[in-house]
Design an enzyme around this catalytic site. Structure first.
Site, PDB file in Angstrom:
ATOM      1  N   SER A 151      22.804  67.752  59.763  1.00 39.46           N
ATOM      2  CA  SER A 151      23.318  66.930  58.657  1.00 39.46           C
ATOM      3  C   SER A 151      22.335  65.780  58.486  1.00 39.46           C
ATOM      4  CB  SER A 151      24.695  66.374  59.044  1.00 39.46           C
ATOM      5  OG  SER A 151      25.082  65.316  58.189  1.00 39.46           O
ATOM      6  N   TYR A 164      30.930  63.034  64.836  1.00 37.23           N
ATOM      7  CA  TYR A 164      30.104  63.886  63.965  1.00 37.23           C
ATOM      8  C   TYR A 164      28.634  63.463  64.096  1.00 37.23           C
ATOM      9  CZ  TYR A 164      28.781  66.541  59.765  1.00 37.23           C
ATOM     10  OH  TYR A 164      28.207  67.440  58.887  1.00 37.23           O
TER      11      TYR A 164
HETATM   12  P1  NAD Z   1      33.032  74.638  55.496  1.00 37.32           P
HETATM   13  O1  NAD Z   1      34.314  73.944  55.759  1.00 37.32           O
HETATM   14  O2  NAD Z   1      32.935  75.587  54.365  1.00 37.32           O
HETATM   15  O3  NAD Z   1      32.550  75.392  56.805  1.00 37.32           O
HETATM   16  C1  NAD Z   1      32.832  74.949  58.101  1.00 37.32           C
HETATM   17  C2  NAD Z   1      32.719  76.168  58.979  1.00 37.32           C
HETATM   18  O4  NAD Z   1      32.911  75.787  60.346  1.00 37.32           O
HETATM   19  C3  NAD Z   1      33.793  77.224  58.641  1.00 37.32           C
HETATM   20  O5  NAD Z   1      33.115  78.430  58.391  1.00 37.32           O
HETATM   21  C4  NAD Z   1      34.630  77.322  59.884  1.00 37.32           C
HETATM   22  O6  NAD Z   1      34.963  78.657  60.177  1.00 37.32           O
HETATM   23  C5  NAD Z   1      33.736  76.739  60.960  1.00 37.32           C
HETATM   24  N1  NAD Z   1      34.545  76.078  61.987  1.00 37.32           N
HETATM   25  C6  NAD Z   1      35.310  74.969  61.840  1.00 37.32           C
HETATM   26  N2  NAD Z   1      35.950  74.699  63.004  1.00 37.32           N
HETATM   27  C7  NAD Z   1      35.562  75.664  63.887  1.00 37.32           C
HETATM   28  C8  NAD Z   1      35.899  75.957  65.229  1.00 37.32           C
HETATM   29  N3  NAD Z   1      36.764  75.210  65.935  1.00 37.32           N
HETATM   30  N4  NAD Z   1      35.311  77.022  65.820  1.00 37.32           N
HETATM   31  C9  NAD Z   1      34.442  77.794  65.138  1.00 37.32           C
HETATM   32  N5  NAD Z   1      34.108  77.590  63.848  1.00 37.32           N
HETATM   33  C10 NAD Z   1      34.666  76.530  63.239  1.00 37.32           C
HETATM   34  O7  NAD Z   1      31.966  73.481  55.330  1.00 37.32           O
HETATM   35  P2  NAD Z   1      30.392  73.512  55.121  1.00 37.32           P
HETATM   36  O8  NAD Z   1      30.100  72.334  54.298  1.00 37.32           O
HETATM   37  O9  NAD Z   1      29.913  74.831  54.701  1.00 37.32           O
HETATM   38  O10 NAD Z   1      29.866  73.200  56.609  1.00 37.32           O
HETATM   39  C11 NAD Z   1      28.978  74.053  57.288  1.00 37.32           C
HETATM   40  C12 NAD Z   1      28.071  73.227  58.173  1.00 37.32           C
HETATM   41  O11 NAD Z   1      27.269  72.393  57.366  1.00 37.32           O
HETATM   42  C13 NAD Z   1      28.799  72.312  59.167  1.00 37.32           C
HETATM   43  O12 NAD Z   1      28.129  72.328  60.397  1.00 37.32           O
HETATM   44  C14 NAD Z   1      28.664  70.946  58.526  1.00 37.32           C
HETATM   45  O13 NAD Z   1      28.691  69.904  59.470  1.00 37.32           O
HETATM   46  C15 NAD Z   1      27.314  71.079  57.863  1.00 37.32           C
HETATM   47  N6  NAD Z   1      27.084  70.122  56.778  1.00 37.32           N
HETATM   48  C16 NAD Z   1      27.811  70.181  55.624  1.00 37.32           C
HETATM   49  C17 NAD Z   1      27.556  69.241  54.629  1.00 37.32           C
HETATM   50  C18 NAD Z   1      28.295  69.225  53.313  1.00 37.32           C
HETATM   51  O14 NAD Z   1      28.149  68.252  52.550  1.00 37.32           O
HETATM   52  N7  NAD Z   1      29.070  70.235  52.984  1.00 37.32           N
HETATM   53  C19 NAD Z   1      26.576  68.273  54.822  1.00 37.32           C
HETATM   54  C20 NAD Z   1      25.872  68.241  56.009  1.00 37.32           C
HETATM   55  C21 NAD Z   1      26.121  69.181  56.998  1.00 37.32           C
END
Ligand code: NAD
Length: 273
Positions: A151, A164
């Site tokens: 992130s 986080y």
């Molecule tokens: P999302 O909610 O679509 O995906 C989150 C994923 O994490 C889901 O597929 C879920 O199955 C998995 N997950 C959650 N808790 C879990 C657990 N206890 N065990 C196993 N899997 C688990 O959100 P996203 O935005 O696609 O996030 C994906 C990644 O990207 C994450 O690591 C998040 O920190 C990172 N990220 C997202 C953003 C954003 O703005 N969306 C920004 C920076 C980083």
């Protein structure tokens, strides 16, 4: 013709495992890798239907898909899902640690279980999955790729996101240590650090980011999950064979704005999550 470079001897990856591929960024990564001819192992936490939908999209691109439930709060046991997926796919050449979770609670108000829960999913879980995947890659002797989705909070803090930020910064540091330790096996390890991306995590499922103005971001909008997936897909290719230990920021310029934007804030609302 000169001597082939090491990455030329290694073919394109054939099998990938993407954790958290039932939605958002992980789903886009699974589909992007499948588009490059890679069979994909998909993990989900709670959304079985979402994982099946990703698998259908992957298979629709003419490659294989396998699905397993993974709960990274159940450690170290849960990481066995990586072994199971590698077994079903016939190996693993690429691991993408994308599963992640977060909080919106100030550190002073946070209980220890909440802190530990985020660290477990984002850092302990990623470590264990990387360890499992790397063992398969080392045994196969064909190199490999580990790509950790961190992130912008790998690099900069946010109010309300202590575990986080600590876990993502830790994952960034783990990326660099693994890059050093696994280089002798021709396994590269990199992180991809998204800014605000339109996904369920940011309350923007199925939202077109071009309709969401963000005047404070240099590119003026959130990112699309496909724009993160494209960078991951590149890192999985033989063309990226000399890239290791790096963090690729995919944030529309957000991180560049710290000093300039903070000077323009006129109230203290930023002190609350
Ligand atoms: P999302 O909610 O679509 O995906 C989150 C994923 O994490 C889901 O597929 C879920 O199955 C998995 N997950 C959650 N808790 C879990 C657990 N206890 N065990 C196993 N899997 C688990 O959100 P996203 O935005 O696609 O996030 C994906 C990644 O990207 C994450 O690591 C998040 O920190 C990172 N990220 C997202 C953003 C954003 O703005 N969306 C920004 C920076 C980083």
């Amino acid at each position: 013709m000169g001597t082939p470079l090491p990455q030329d001897r290694r073919g394109a990856p054939q099998r990938a495992v993407v954790t958290g591929a039932d939605s958002g960024i992980g789903k886009a990564i699974a589909v992007a890798l499948a588009g490059g001819g890679v069979d994909v192992g998909i993990t989900y936490h709670e959304d079985f239907d979402g994982a099946q939908h990703t698998a259908e999209q992957v298979r629709g691109l003419g490659v294989g898909a396998a699905v397993r439930r993974l709960d990274l709060t159940d450690l170290p046991t849960a990481a066995a899902a990586v072994d199971e997926l590698a077994g079903e796919l016939g190996g693993v050449d690429v691991l993408v640690n994308c599963a992640g979770t977060g909080t919106a609670t100030k550190a002073m108000d946070m209980d220890f279980d909440t802190w530990r829960g985020v660290l477990a999913v984002n850092l302990d879980g990623a470590f264990l999955c990387a360890q499992r995947a790397a063992r398969h890659m080392i045994e196969a002797g064909k190199g490999g790729r580990i790509i950790n989705i961190t992130s912008v909070h790998e690099h900069a803090p946010r109010v309300g996101a202590a575990p986080y930020c600590a876990s993502k910064a830790g994952l960034g540091a783990l990326t660099k240590v693994l890059a050093l330790e696994l280089a002798e096996h021709d396994i590269t390890v990199n992180s991809v650090a998204p800014g605000e991306i339109s996904t369920p995590m940011t309350g923007q499922e199925d939202v077109d980011p071009r309709t969401q103005p963000r005047p404070g971001y240099p590119l003026g909008r959130p990112g699309h999950a496909k724009e993160v997936a494209a960078v991951v897909a590149f890192l999985a290719t033989p063309a990226a064979g000399y890239v290791t230990g790096a963090s690729f920021v995919v944030d529309g310029g957000m991180l560049l704005m710290g000093p300039q934007a903070s000077g323009l804030l006129t109230d203290s609302t930023w002190r609350e999550p």
